[in-house]
Design a protein around this motif. Sequence first.
Motif, PDB file in Angstrom:
ATOM      1  N   THR A   1      21.708  36.181  46.323  1.00 41.52           N
ATOM      2  CA  THR A   1      20.979  35.898  47.557  1.00 41.52           C
ATOM      3  C   THR A   1      21.786  36.293  48.776  1.00 41.52           C
ATOM      4  O   THR A   1      21.266  36.304  49.893  1.00 41.52           O
TER       5      THR A   1
ATOM      6  N   SER B   1      14.384  27.713  37.814  1.00 42.72           N
ATOM      7  CA  SER B   1      15.527  27.965  38.696  1.00 42.72           C
ATOM      8  C   SER B   1      16.004  29.405  38.496  1.00 42.72           C
ATOM      9  O   SER B   1      15.706  30.048  37.480  1.00 42.72           O
TER      10      SER B   1
ATOM     11  N   ASP C   1      18.296  27.147  43.097  1.00 37.03           N
ATOM     12  CA  ASP C   1      17.046  27.394  43.820  1.00 37.03           C
ATOM     13  C   ASP C   1      15.973  27.841  42.841  1.00 37.03           C
ATOM     14  O   ASP C   1      16.267  28.507  41.836  1.00 37.03           O
ATOM     15  N   ASN C   2      14.725  27.513  43.130  1.00 40.25           N
ATOM     16  CA  ASN C   2      13.626  28.034  42.326  1.00 40.25           C
ATOM     17  C   ASN C   2      13.478  29.518  42.600  1.00 40.25           C
ATOM     18  O   ASN C   2      13.608  29.963  43.745  1.00 40.25           O
TER      19      ASN C   2
ATOM     20  N   SER D   1      22.726  31.371  44.345  1.00 44.00           N
ATOM     21  CA  SER D   1      21.780  30.263  44.512  1.00 44.00           C
ATOM     22  C   SER D   1      21.163  29.862  43.169  1.00 44.00           C
ATOM     23  O   SER D   1      19.938  29.858  42.999  1.00 44.00           O
TER      24      SER D   1
END
Length: 168
Positions: free
Chosen positions: A97, A43, A106-107, A103
């Motif tokens: 982001t 992440s 998120d990966n 984020s």
Amino acid sequence: CPGTSAPAAGFTDTTDTSVDCLAMFNITTGKTTTTYDPSGTISRQDMARFIHRMFVPTGMAAAGTTAVPAFTDTAHVEADGLAAISALASHGITLGTSATTFSPDDNVTREQMATFLSRFLKIAKDATGGAIPSTIGTATYNYTDIAGVTPEESESIIRGYNLGLHGA
């Protein structure tokens, strides 16, 4: 780590000496105490933790001079993750982001990771306190799929390739 100087990290799912080196410097603590999860995803908040843990071994100051954005999506992130995100943002290693989001869940994409590492390498120091030498456009690379990334991402990917950071 020079040569094989890192002791075995004790992970049952990998014997990679690079992972042992990351564990020796406490850059990674593994997915669990006995597993690293080498094919797992990372992440964005965990990426920030990894890079933040590299600050001490590379002589980085705890905080930089860049104003840290007020990320509106990080309230649930644990204290060490928030510290890592803020430290990276204060050094300009991450911009988020968007102007207000990081984020964290998120990966991280490979191109994002290349960019974070490239920005980090521009300001990190080697063992003697000098700049870490790397080239951007002087070596060859065999990537045919980076035409669609931004110029900074392309340079970051090529810098990583030239430093031998990318796997097979």
